[in-house]
Scaffold this motif. Structure first.
Motif, mmCIF file in Angstrom:
data_model
loop_
_atom_site.group_PDB
_atom_site.id
_atom_site.type_symbol
_atom_site.label_atom_id
_atom_site.label_comp_id
_atom_site.label_asym_id
_atom_site.label_seq_id
_atom_site.Cartn_x
_atom_site.Cartn_y
_atom_site.Cartn_z
ATOM 1 N N GLU A 35 -19.301 -10.286 12.966
ATOM 2 C CA GLU A 35 -18.517 -11.242 12.177
ATOM 3 C C GLU A 35 -19.415 -12.282 11.512
ATOM 4 O OE1 GLU A 35 -15.504 -12.896 14.706
ATOM 5 O OE2 GLU A 35 -14.501 -10.950 14.957
ATOM 6 N N ALA A 36 -20.443 -12.732 12.241
ATOM 7 C CA ALA A 36 -21.377 -13.705 11.675
ATOM 8 C C ALA A 36 -22.135 -13.102 10.496
ATOM 9 C CB ALA A 36 -22.356 -14.189 12.745
ATOM 10 N N ILE A 37 -22.525 -11.841 10.608
ATOM 11 C CA ILE A 37 -23.212 -11.164 9.504
ATOM 12 C C ILE A 37 -22.278 -11.052 8.301
ATOM 13 C CG2 ILE A 37 -24.206 -8.968 8.751
ATOM 14 C CD1 ILE A 37 -25.226 -8.648 11.657
ATOM 15 N N GLN A 38 -21.024 -10.719 8.547
ATOM 16 C CA GLN A 38 -20.053 -10.617 7.461
ATOM 17 C C GLN A 38 -19.865 -11.972 6.774
ATOM 18 O OE1 GLN A 38 -18.865 -7.931 6.086
ATOM 19 N NE2 GLN A 38 -17.780 -9.167 4.582
ATOM 20 N N ASN A 39 -19.832 -13.052 7.554
ATOM 21 C CA ASN A 39 -19.720 -14.395 6.967
ATOM 22 C C ASN A 39 -20.924 -14.706 6.082
ATOM 23 O OD1 ASN A 39 -17.244 -14.941 8.134
ATOM 24 N ND2 ASN A 39 -18.121 -15.964 9.907
ATOM 25 N N LEU A 40 -22.115 -14.320 6.542
ATOM 26 C CA LEU A 40 -23.311 -14.536 5.727
ATOM 27 C C LEU A 40 -23.240 -13.734 4.430
ATOM 28 C CD1 LEU A 40 -26.201 -14.515 8.348
ATOM 29 C CD2 LEU A 40 -25.455 -16.439 6.941
ATOM 30 N N ARG A 41 -22.751 -12.507 4.520
ATOM 31 C CA ARG A 41 -22.641 -11.678 3.314
ATOM 32 C C ARG A 41 -21.675 -12.303 2.297
ATOM 33 N NH1 ARG A 41 -25.237 -6.856 3.793
ATOM 34 N NH2 ARG A 41 -25.572 -6.038 5.885
ATOM 35 N N GLU A 42 -20.706 -13.058 2.761
ATOM 36 C CA GLU A 42 -19.738 -13.679 1.867
ATOM 37 C C GLU A 42 -20.297 -14.895 1.140
ATOM 38 O OE1 GLU A 42 -16.287 -14.243 4.313
ATOM 39 O OE2 GLU A 42 -15.935 -12.079 4.469
ATOM 40 N N LEU A 66 -31.343 -13.373 1.898
ATOM 41 C CA LEU A 66 -30.106 -13.345 2.681
ATOM 42 C C LEU A 66 -29.601 -11.916 2.840
ATOM 43 C CD1 LEU A 66 -27.779 -14.849 4.091
ATOM 44 C CD2 LEU A 66 -26.659 -14.973 1.868
ATOM 45 N N ARG A 67 -29.625 -11.154 1.751
ATOM 46 C CA ARG A 67 -29.193 -9.750 1.830
ATOM 47 C C ARG A 67 -30.071 -8.961 2.791
ATOM 48 N NH1 ARG A 67 -28.939 -6.998 -3.721
ATOM 49 N NH2 ARG A 67 -28.654 -5.252 -2.312
ATOM 50 N N GLY A 68 -31.380 -9.152 2.689
ATOM 51 C CA GLY A 68 -32.300 -8.453 3.574
ATOM 52 C C GLY A 68 -32.102 -8.844 5.025
ATOM 53 N N PHE A 69 -31.874 -10.128 5.259
ATOM 54 C CA PHE A 69 -31.646 -10.634 6.608
ATOM 55 C C PHE A 69 -30.411 -9.976 7.219
ATOM 56 C CE2 PHE A 69 -29.882 -13.904 9.498
ATOM 57 C CZ PHE A 69 -30.957 -14.056 10.356
ATOM 58 N N CYS A 70 -29.344 -9.932 6.446
ATOM 59 C CA CYS A 70 -28.102 -9.311 6.932
ATOM 60 C C CYS A 70 -28.299 -7.822 7.209
ATOM 61 C CB CYS A 70 -26.968 -9.520 5.928
ATOM 62 S SG CYS A 70 -26.418 -11.220 5.803
ATOM 63 N N ASP A 71 -29.000 -7.138 6.312
ATOM 64 C CA ASP A 71 -29.250 -5.712 6.510
ATOM 65 C C ASP A 71 -30.071 -5.461 7.768
ATOM 66 O OD1 ASP A 71 -27.851 -5.222 4.191
ATOM 67 O OD2 ASP A 71 -29.633 -4.832 2.967
ATOM 68 N N LEU A 72 -31.089 -6.286 7.981
ATOM 69 C CA LEU A 72 -31.927 -6.123 9.170
ATOM 70 C C LEU A 72 -31.149 -6.430 10.449
ATOM 71 C CD1 LEU A 72 -35.248 -7.635 7.802
ATOM 72 C CD2 LEU A 72 -34.848 -5.252 8.448
ATOM 73 N N LEU A 73 -30.321 -7.454 10.419
ATOM 74 C CA LEU A 73 -29.502 -7.761 11.598
ATOM 75 C C LEU A 73 -28.518 -6.634 11.875
ATOM 76 C CD1 LEU A 73 -28.644 -11.564 11.306
ATOM 77 C CD2 LEU A 73 -30.302 -10.462 12.815
ATOM 78 N N SER A 74 -27.930 -6.083 10.820
ATOM 79 C CA SER A 74 -26.966 -4.990 10.990
ATOM 80 C C SER A 74 -27.617 -3.770 11.635
ATOM 81 C CB SER A 74 -26.366 -4.586 9.646
ATOM 82 O OG SER A 74 -25.585 -5.634 9.124
ATOM 83 N N SER A 75 -28.870 -3.543 11.321
ATOM 84 C CA SER A 75 -29.570 -2.402 11.918
ATOM 85 C C SER A 75 -30.276 -2.778 13.221
ATOM 86 C CB SER A 75 -30.576 -1.820 10.923
ATOM 87 O OG SER A 75 -31.588 -2.769 10.647
#
Length: 107
Positions: free
Chosen positions: A7-14, A52-61
């Motif tokens: 959920e935190a990653i999704q919030n960052l993506r928004e 930010l996009r890279g950070f979210c992608d790395l956290l997701s993986s």
């Protein structure tokens, strides 16, 4: 992955929309004139958005080790955004940076 982290990653993506709103604010009223400082700030915003996009992608993986240094780079973007306010001539500062001069070499 933990639901709370997802959920935190999704919030960052928004935050994407906030970047575009900030870019609109930098442009101000559409006068048709772009200043050197506008291009400087667009570069800072683009870099920050990509991080930010890279950070979210790395956290997701779950690649946390690679994601951590991006936080420091994001802090660097914040300092870059503030830097023109610390100099006497922000336009000259932007010109030098856009010309290839590293920010760390400017005083």
């Amino acid at each position: 992955m933990d639901q709370q982290i997802a959920e935190a990653i999704q919030n960052l993506r928004e935050y994407r929309d906030r970047y575009f709103e900030t870019a609109k604010t930098v442009l101000g009223e559409a006068s048709g004139t772009l200043w050197k400082s506008d291009f400087y700030y667009f570069g800072v915003l683009n870099r920050s958005y990509c991080l930010l996009r890279g950070f979210c992608d790395l956290l997701s993986s779950e690649n946390f080790l690679s994601a951590i240094p991006l936080v420091r780079l994001q802090l660097d973007c914040c300092l870059r955004a503030a830097a023109p306010g610390w100099v006497k001539d922000p336009s000259a500062f932007a010109s030098l940076v856009l010309g290839g001069m590293p920010v760390k070499k400017l005083k």
